[in-house]
Design an enzyme around this catalytic site. Sequence first.
Site, PDB file in Angstrom:
ATOM      1  N   LYS A   1       0.834  -1.197   0.000  1.00  0.00           N
ATOM      2  CA  LYS A   1       0.000   0.000   0.000  1.00  0.00           C
ATOM      3  C   LYS A   1       0.874   1.254   0.000  1.00  0.00           C
ATOM      4  CE  LYS A   1      -3.873  -2.256   2.275  1.00  0.00           C
ATOM      5  NZ  LYS A   1      -4.458  -2.689   3.550  1.00  0.00           N
TER       6      LYS A   1
ATOM      7  N   GLN B   1      -4.946  -1.259   9.769  1.00  0.00           N
ATOM      8  CA  GLN B   1      -4.855  -2.604   9.187  1.00  0.00           C
ATOM      9  C   GLN B   1      -5.489  -3.626  10.137  1.00  0.00           C
ATOM     10  OE1 GLN B   1      -3.502  -3.392   6.044  1.00  0.00           O
ATOM     11  NE2 GLN B   1      -4.372  -5.407   6.469  1.00  0.00           N
TER      12      GLN B   1
ATOM     13  N   ASP C   1     -11.360   3.029   4.159  1.00  0.00           N
ATOM     14  CA  ASP C   1     -11.795   1.629   4.089  1.00  0.00           C
ATOM     15  C   ASP C   1     -13.322   1.525   4.059  1.00  0.00           C
ATOM     16  OD1 ASP C   1      -9.998  -0.413   3.743  1.00  0.00           O
ATOM     17  OD2 ASP C   1      -9.461  -0.585   5.863  1.00  0.00           O
TER      18      ASP C   1
END
Length: 300
Positions: free
Chosen positions: A54, A98, A121
Amino acid sequence: MSAEIIDGKAFAGTVRERVSGHVKKMVETHGVQPGLAVVLVGEDPASQVYVRNKGKQTVECGMASFEHKYDADIDEATLIGVVEKLNADPKVHGILVQLPLPKHLNSDLIINTIAPEKDVDGFHVVNVGRLGAGLKAMVPCTPLGSYMLLKDRMGDLSGQNAVIIGRSNIVGKPMGQLLLQANATVTIAHSRTKDLPAICKQADILVAAVGRPEMVKGDWVKPGATVIDVGINRVPAPEKGEGKHKIVGDCDYASCAEVAGAITPVPGGIGPMTIACLLANTVTATARIHGLEEPADLTF
Ligand code: NAD
Protein backbone atom coordinates in the site's frame (compact mmCIF):
# COMPACT_ATOMS: atom_id res chain seq x y z
CA MET A 1 -12.49 -22.96 -21.47
CA SER A 2 -14.81 -20.36 -22.95
CA ALA A 3 -15.16 -17.49 -20.46
CA GLU A 4 -13.52 -14.14 -21.05
CA ILE A 5 -10.94 -13.53 -18.33
CA ILE A 6 -11.59 -10.26 -16.50
CA ASP A 7 -8.09 -8.91 -15.99
CA GLY A 8 -8.25 -7.16 -12.62
CA LYS A 9 -4.51 -6.63 -12.59
CA ALA A 10 -4.64 -4.64 -15.83
CA PHE A 11 -7.71 -2.66 -14.76
CA ALA A 12 -6.06 -1.87 -11.43
CA GLY A 13 -3.21 -0.34 -13.48
CA THR A 14 -5.79 1.83 -15.27
CA VAL A 15 -7.25 2.95 -11.92
CA ARG A 16 -3.76 3.82 -10.63
CA GLU A 17 -3.10 5.87 -13.78
CA ARG A 18 -6.34 7.77 -13.18
CA VAL A 19 -5.34 8.29 -9.54
CA SER A 20 -1.91 9.62 -10.58
CA GLY A 21 -3.53 12.04 -13.03
CA HIS A 22 -5.93 13.42 -10.41
CA VAL A 23 -3.14 13.69 -7.82
CA LYS A 24 -0.97 15.66 -10.26
CA LYS A 25 -3.84 18.05 -10.95
CA MET A 26 -4.61 18.49 -7.24
CA VAL A 27 -0.96 19.29 -6.49
CA GLU A 28 -0.43 21.60 -9.48
CA THR A 29 -3.76 23.43 -9.47
CA HIS A 30 -4.69 23.50 -5.79
CA GLY A 31 -1.42 22.87 -3.93
CA VAL A 32 -3.02 19.87 -2.22
CA GLN A 33 -1.19 16.54 -2.01
CA PRO A 34 -3.43 13.64 -0.95
CA GLY A 35 -1.96 11.74 2.02
CA LEU A 36 -2.73 8.22 3.25
CA ALA A 37 -1.84 7.08 6.77
CA VAL A 38 -1.69 3.36 7.50
CA VAL A 39 -1.64 2.13 11.08
CA LEU A 40 -0.17 -1.33 11.65
CA VAL A 41 -0.20 -3.08 15.02
CA GLY A 42 1.88 -6.20 15.61
CA GLU A 43 4.00 -8.44 13.42
CA ASP A 44 1.44 -10.38 11.33
CA PRO A 45 3.46 -11.22 8.17
CA ALA A 46 0.50 -10.97 5.76
CA SER A 47 -0.45 -7.54 7.17
CA GLN A 48 3.16 -6.37 6.85
CA VAL A 49 3.19 -7.33 3.16
CA TYR A 50 -0.14 -5.53 2.55
CA VAL A 51 1.05 -2.39 4.32
CA ARG A 52 4.34 -2.36 2.40
CA ASN A 53 2.48 -2.71 -0.93
CA LYS A 54 0.00 0.00 0.00
CA GLY A 55 2.78 2.41 0.97
CA LYS A 56 4.73 1.71 -2.24
CA GLN A 57 1.73 2.21 -4.53
CA THR A 58 0.65 5.35 -2.64
CA VAL A 59 4.04 6.98 -3.27
CA GLU A 60 4.14 5.78 -6.91
CA CYS A 61 0.86 7.64 -7.51
CA GLY A 62 2.34 10.88 -6.18
CA MET A 63 0.59 10.83 -2.81
CA ALA A 64 2.15 11.15 0.63
CA SER A 65 2.36 7.93 2.62
CA PHE A 66 2.57 7.82 6.42
CA GLU A 67 3.20 4.51 8.17
CA HIS A 68 2.60 4.17 11.90
CA LYS A 69 3.79 0.87 13.34
CA TYR A 70 3.21 -0.26 16.92
CA ASP A 71 4.00 -3.32 19.01
CA ALA A 72 1.24 -5.88 19.44
CA ASP A 73 0.85 -4.96 23.14
CA ILE A 74 -0.10 -1.30 22.51
CA ASP A 75 -3.03 -0.34 24.76
CA GLU A 76 -6.37 0.82 23.42
CA ALA A 77 -6.22 4.37 24.77
CA THR A 78 -2.83 4.96 23.11
CA LEU A 79 -4.08 3.64 19.77
CA ILE A 80 -7.19 5.81 19.96
CA GLY A 81 -4.87 8.76 20.62
CA VAL A 82 -2.90 7.89 17.47
CA VAL A 83 -6.08 7.85 15.36
CA GLU A 84 -7.30 11.14 16.88
CA LYS A 85 -3.99 12.77 16.02
CA LEU A 86 -4.29 11.59 12.42
CA ASN A 87 -7.89 12.89 12.30
CA ALA A 88 -6.55 16.35 13.15
CA ASP A 89 -3.54 16.22 10.79
CA PRO A 90 -4.23 18.32 7.65
CA LYS A 91 -1.60 16.38 5.64
CA VAL A 92 -3.62 13.16 6.15
CA HIS A 93 -6.76 12.66 4.02
CA GLY A 94 -7.14 8.90 4.41
CA ILE A 95 -6.64 6.71 7.48
CA LEU A 96 -6.51 2.95 7.36
CA VAL A 97 -6.10 0.76 10.42
CA GLN A 98 -4.85 -2.60 9.19
CA LEU A 99 -7.09 -5.45 10.38
CA PRO A 100 -7.10 -7.85 12.13
CA LEU A 101 -6.01 -6.09 15.34
CA PRO A 102 -4.73 -8.08 18.33
CA LYS A 103 -7.55 -9.56 20.44
CA HIS A 104 -7.23 -7.14 23.38
CA LEU A 105 -8.14 -4.17 21.14
CA ASN A 106 -11.75 -3.37 20.27
CA SER A 107 -11.63 -3.08 16.46
CA ASP A 108 -15.10 -1.49 16.19
CA LEU A 109 -14.16 1.20 18.69
CA ILE A 110 -10.88 1.97 16.92
CA ILE A 111 -12.48 2.06 13.44
CA ASN A 112 -15.31 4.28 14.67
CA THR A 113 -12.74 6.73 16.07
CA ILE A 114 -11.56 7.48 12.52
CA ALA A 115 -13.10 10.71 11.17
CA PRO A 116 -15.76 9.41 8.70
CA GLU A 117 -14.48 11.67 5.91
CA LYS A 118 -11.00 10.10 6.26
CA ASP A 119 -12.30 6.51 6.56
CA VAL A 120 -10.95 5.25 3.23
CA ASP A 121 -11.80 1.63 4.09
CA GLY A 122 -15.46 2.60 4.44
CA PHE A 123 -15.91 0.58 7.64
CA HIS A 124 -17.05 3.43 9.96
CA VAL A 125 -20.75 3.08 10.91
CA VAL A 126 -21.44 6.52 9.43
CA ASN A 127 -20.19 5.36 6.03
CA VAL A 128 -22.03 2.03 6.34
CA GLY A 129 -25.23 3.96 7.07
CA ARG A 130 -24.69 6.52 4.34
CA LEU A 131 -24.08 3.80 1.74
CA GLY A 132 -27.23 1.98 2.87
CA ALA A 133 -29.24 5.20 2.65
CA GLY A 134 -27.97 5.95 -0.86
CA LEU A 135 -25.99 9.00 0.32
CA LYS A 136 -22.40 9.95 -0.50
CA ALA A 137 -20.17 7.57 1.44
CA MET A 138 -16.69 6.11 1.50
CA VAL A 139 -17.23 2.68 -0.11
CA PRO A 140 -15.23 -0.39 1.06
CA CYS A 141 -12.41 -1.07 -1.39
CA THR A 142 -13.05 -4.73 -2.34
CA PRO A 143 -16.72 -4.28 -3.31
CA LEU A 144 -15.86 -0.99 -5.04
CA GLY A 145 -13.19 -2.76 -7.10
CA SER A 146 -15.57 -5.61 -7.93
CA TYR A 147 -18.25 -3.13 -8.95
CA MET A 148 -15.85 -1.17 -11.19
CA LEU A 149 -14.93 -4.37 -13.05
CA LEU A 150 -18.59 -5.29 -13.49
CA LYS A 151 -19.48 -1.85 -14.82
CA ASP A 152 -16.50 -1.89 -17.17
CA ARG A 153 -17.57 -5.21 -18.66
CA MET A 154 -21.36 -4.98 -18.55
CA GLY A 155 -22.24 -1.28 -18.57
CA ASP A 156 -25.84 -0.89 -17.39
CA LEU A 157 -26.56 -3.42 -14.62
CA SER A 158 -30.24 -2.50 -14.40
CA GLY A 159 -32.53 -5.54 -14.06
CA GLN A 160 -29.65 -8.03 -13.85
CA ASN A 161 -30.09 -10.87 -11.38
CA ALA A 162 -27.16 -10.63 -8.96
CA VAL A 163 -26.38 -13.29 -6.39
CA ILE A 164 -23.74 -12.57 -3.76
CA ILE A 165 -22.50 -15.46 -1.65
CA GLY A 166 -21.38 -14.09 1.73
CA ARG A 167 -22.89 -11.42 4.01
CA SER A 168 -19.80 -9.92 5.65
CA ASN A 169 -19.68 -6.22 6.48
CA ILE A 170 -16.55 -5.72 4.40
CA VAL A 171 -17.59 -7.50 1.19
CA GLY A 172 -21.02 -9.14 0.88
CA LYS A 173 -23.30 -6.49 2.38
CA PRO A 174 -21.70 -3.40 0.75
CA MET A 175 -21.55 -5.27 -2.57
CA GLY A 176 -25.31 -5.79 -2.24
CA GLN A 177 -25.82 -2.07 -1.65
CA LEU A 178 -23.78 -1.10 -4.72
CA LEU A 179 -25.65 -3.52 -6.96
CA LEU A 180 -29.02 -2.42 -5.56
CA GLN A 181 -28.15 1.19 -6.31
CA ALA A 182 -27.30 0.09 -9.86
CA ASN A 183 -30.87 -1.33 -10.09
CA ALA A 184 -29.82 -4.97 -10.11
CA THR A 185 -32.10 -7.51 -8.41
CA VAL A 186 -29.97 -8.65 -5.49
CA THR A 187 -29.94 -11.89 -3.51
CA ILE A 188 -27.45 -12.25 -0.65
CA ALA A 189 -26.80 -15.91 0.15
CA HIS A 190 -24.94 -17.15 3.24
CA SER A 191 -24.11 -20.19 5.33
CA ARG A 192 -27.78 -20.88 6.17
CA THR A 193 -29.07 -20.49 2.59
CA LYS A 194 -30.96 -23.51 1.29
CA ASP A 195 -30.12 -25.01 -2.08
CA LEU A 196 -27.32 -22.58 -2.87
CA PRO A 197 -26.49 -24.13 -6.27
CA ALA A 198 -30.05 -23.54 -7.54
CA ILE A 199 -29.96 -19.90 -6.37
CA CYS A 200 -26.57 -19.31 -7.98
CA LYS A 201 -27.84 -20.79 -11.23
CA GLN A 202 -30.32 -17.87 -11.51
CA ALA A 203 -27.53 -15.28 -11.41
CA ASP A 204 -26.52 -13.10 -14.34
CA ILE A 205 -23.90 -11.74 -11.93
CA LEU A 206 -22.43 -14.15 -9.37
CA VAL A 207 -20.17 -12.74 -6.65
CA ALA A 208 -18.42 -15.29 -4.42
CA ALA A 209 -17.12 -13.89 -1.11
CA VAL A 210 -17.14 -16.91 1.14
CA GLY A 211 -13.62 -17.90 2.10
CA ARG A 212 -14.10 -21.55 1.08
CA PRO A 213 -11.62 -22.80 -1.51
CA GLU A 214 -13.19 -23.68 -4.88
CA MET A 215 -16.68 -24.11 -3.40
CA VAL A 216 -18.62 -22.78 -6.40
CA LYS A 217 -18.70 -25.37 -9.19
CA GLY A 218 -19.34 -24.93 -12.89
CA ASP A 219 -22.79 -26.53 -12.69
CA TRP A 220 -23.88 -23.77 -10.24
CA VAL A 221 -23.22 -21.13 -12.89
CA LYS A 222 -25.78 -19.88 -15.41
CA PRO A 223 -24.35 -20.12 -18.94
CA GLY A 224 -22.92 -16.75 -19.94
CA ALA A 225 -22.99 -15.30 -16.41
CA THR A 226 -20.34 -12.90 -15.13
CA VAL A 227 -18.51 -14.42 -12.16
CA ILE A 228 -16.62 -12.27 -9.65
CA ASP A 229 -14.44 -14.40 -7.39
CA VAL A 230 -13.47 -12.41 -4.31
CA GLY A 231 -12.05 -15.37 -2.38
CA ILE A 232 -8.40 -15.60 -1.40
CA ASN A 233 -7.62 -19.02 0.03
CA ARG A 234 -4.18 -20.49 0.73
CA VAL A 235 -4.23 -24.24 0.10
CA PRO A 236 -1.55 -26.96 -0.01
CA ALA A 237 -0.01 -27.47 -3.47
CA PRO A 238 1.91 -30.78 -3.32
CA GLU A 239 2.32 -30.59 -7.13
CA LYS A 240 4.69 -27.64 -6.54
CA GLY A 241 6.73 -29.59 -4.03
CA GLU A 242 6.50 -30.72 -0.43
CA GLY A 243 5.08 -28.11 1.96
CA LYS A 244 4.26 -25.68 -0.88
CA HIS A 245 1.05 -23.65 -1.08
CA LYS A 246 -0.94 -21.80 -3.70
CA ILE A 247 -3.74 -19.23 -3.70
CA VAL A 248 -7.17 -20.22 -5.04
CA GLY A 249 -10.51 -18.44 -5.08
CA ASP A 250 -13.96 -19.43 -3.84
CA CYS A 251 -14.81 -20.67 -7.35
CA ASP A 252 -13.56 -23.81 -9.00
CA TYR A 253 -11.97 -21.81 -11.81
CA ALA A 254 -11.67 -24.55 -14.43
CA SER A 255 -15.30 -25.73 -14.29
CA CYS A 256 -16.77 -22.22 -13.81
CA ALA A 257 -14.80 -20.86 -16.76
CA GLU A 258 -16.37 -23.57 -18.98
CA VAL A 259 -19.82 -22.11 -18.38
CA ALA A 260 -19.44 -18.44 -17.46
CA GLY A 261 -19.36 -15.61 -20.00
CA ALA A 262 -16.62 -13.89 -18.02
CA ILE A 263 -14.74 -14.60 -14.80
CA THR A 264 -12.13 -12.98 -12.57
CA PRO A 265 -9.07 -15.19 -11.96
CA VAL A 266 -7.42 -15.71 -8.57
CA PRO A 267 -4.82 -14.34 -8.24
CA GLY A 268 -4.96 -11.37 -10.62
CA GLY A 269 -8.65 -10.49 -10.35
CA ILE A 270 -10.17 -8.66 -7.39
CA GLY A 271 -7.03 -8.61 -5.22
CA PRO A 272 -5.16 -5.91 -7.21
CA MET A 273 -8.38 -3.87 -7.52
CA THR A 274 -8.67 -3.64 -3.74
CA ILE A 275 -5.44 -1.65 -3.28
CA ALA A 276 -6.15 0.45 -6.38
CA CYS A 277 -9.52 1.40 -4.88
CA LEU A 278 -7.86 2.34 -1.60
CA LEU A 279 -5.81 4.89 -3.56
CA ALA A 280 -8.94 6.00 -5.43
CA ASN A 281 -10.80 6.48 -2.12
CA THR A 282 -7.94 8.59 -0.78
CA VAL A 283 -8.25 10.94 -3.77
CA THR A 284 -12.04 11.05 -3.34
CA ALA A 285 -11.62 11.85 0.38
CA THR A 286 -9.12 14.61 -0.45
CA ALA A 287 -11.51 16.18 -2.96
CA ARG A 288 -14.38 16.14 -0.46
CA ILE A 289 -12.27 17.51 2.42
CA HIS A 290 -10.99 20.41 0.28
CA GLY A 291 -14.26 21.04 -1.56
CA LEU A 292 -12.72 20.16 -4.95
CA GLU A 293 -14.52 18.48 -7.83
CA GLU A 294 -14.79 14.74 -7.17
CA PRO A 295 -13.20 12.54 -9.84
CA ALA A 296 -16.16 10.67 -11.37
CA ASP A 297 -13.94 7.89 -12.74
CA LEU A 298 -12.74 6.79 -9.26
CA THR A 299 -16.05 5.99 -7.63
CA PHE A 300 -19.24 4.08 -8.35
P1 NAD B 1 -16.22 -13.70 6.17
O1 NAD B 1 -15.70 -14.95 6.76
O2 NAD B 1 -16.38 -12.48 7.00
O3 NAD B 1 -17.67 -14.01 5.54
C1 NAD B 1 -17.90 -15.18 4.81
C2 NAD B 1 -19.37 -15.27 4.46
O4 NAD B 1 -19.57 -16.47 3.74
C3 NAD B 1 -20.29 -15.29 5.66
O5 NAD B 1 -21.29 -14.29 5.49
C4 NAD B 1 -20.91 -16.68 5.65
O6 NAD B 1 -22.29 -16.66 5.97
C5 NAD B 1 -20.73 -17.12 4.21
N1 NAD B 1 -20.53 -18.56 4.13
C6 NAD B 1 -19.66 -19.32 4.82
N2 NAD B 1 -19.80 -20.62 4.47
C7 NAD B 1 -20.77 -20.67 3.54
C8 NAD B 1 -21.35 -21.71 2.80
N3 NAD B 1 -20.96 -22.98 2.93
N4 NAD B 1 -22.32 -21.41 1.93
C9 NAD B 1 -22.72 -20.13 1.76
N5 NAD B 1 -22.19 -19.09 2.43
C10 NAD B 1 -21.23 -19.36 3.31
O7 NAD B 1 -15.35 -13.44 4.88
P2 NAD B 1 -15.02 -12.08 4.06
O8 NAD B 1 -14.17 -11.21 4.87
O9 NAD B 1 -16.26 -11.54 3.45
O10 NAD B 1 -14.11 -12.70 2.91
C11 NAD B 1 -14.60 -13.65 2.00
C12 NAD B 1 -13.47 -14.11 1.10
O11 NAD B 1 -13.00 -12.99 0.38
C13 NAD B 1 -12.25 -14.67 1.83
O12 NAD B 1 -11.67 -15.68 1.04
C14 NAD B 1 -11.31 -13.48 1.93
O13 NAD B 1 -9.96 -13.86 2.00
C15 NAD B 1 -11.61 -12.81 0.61
N6 NAD B 1 -11.32 -11.38 0.60
C16 NAD B 1 -10.62 -10.93 -0.45
C17 NAD B 1 -10.32 -9.59 -0.56
C18 NAD B 1 -9.57 -9.12 -1.77
O14 NAD B 1 -8.91 -8.10 -1.72
N7 NAD B 1 -9.66 -9.83 -2.90
C19 NAD B 1 -10.73 -8.70 0.42
C20 NAD B 1 -11.51 -9.18 1.48
C21 NAD B 1 -11.80 -10.54 1.55
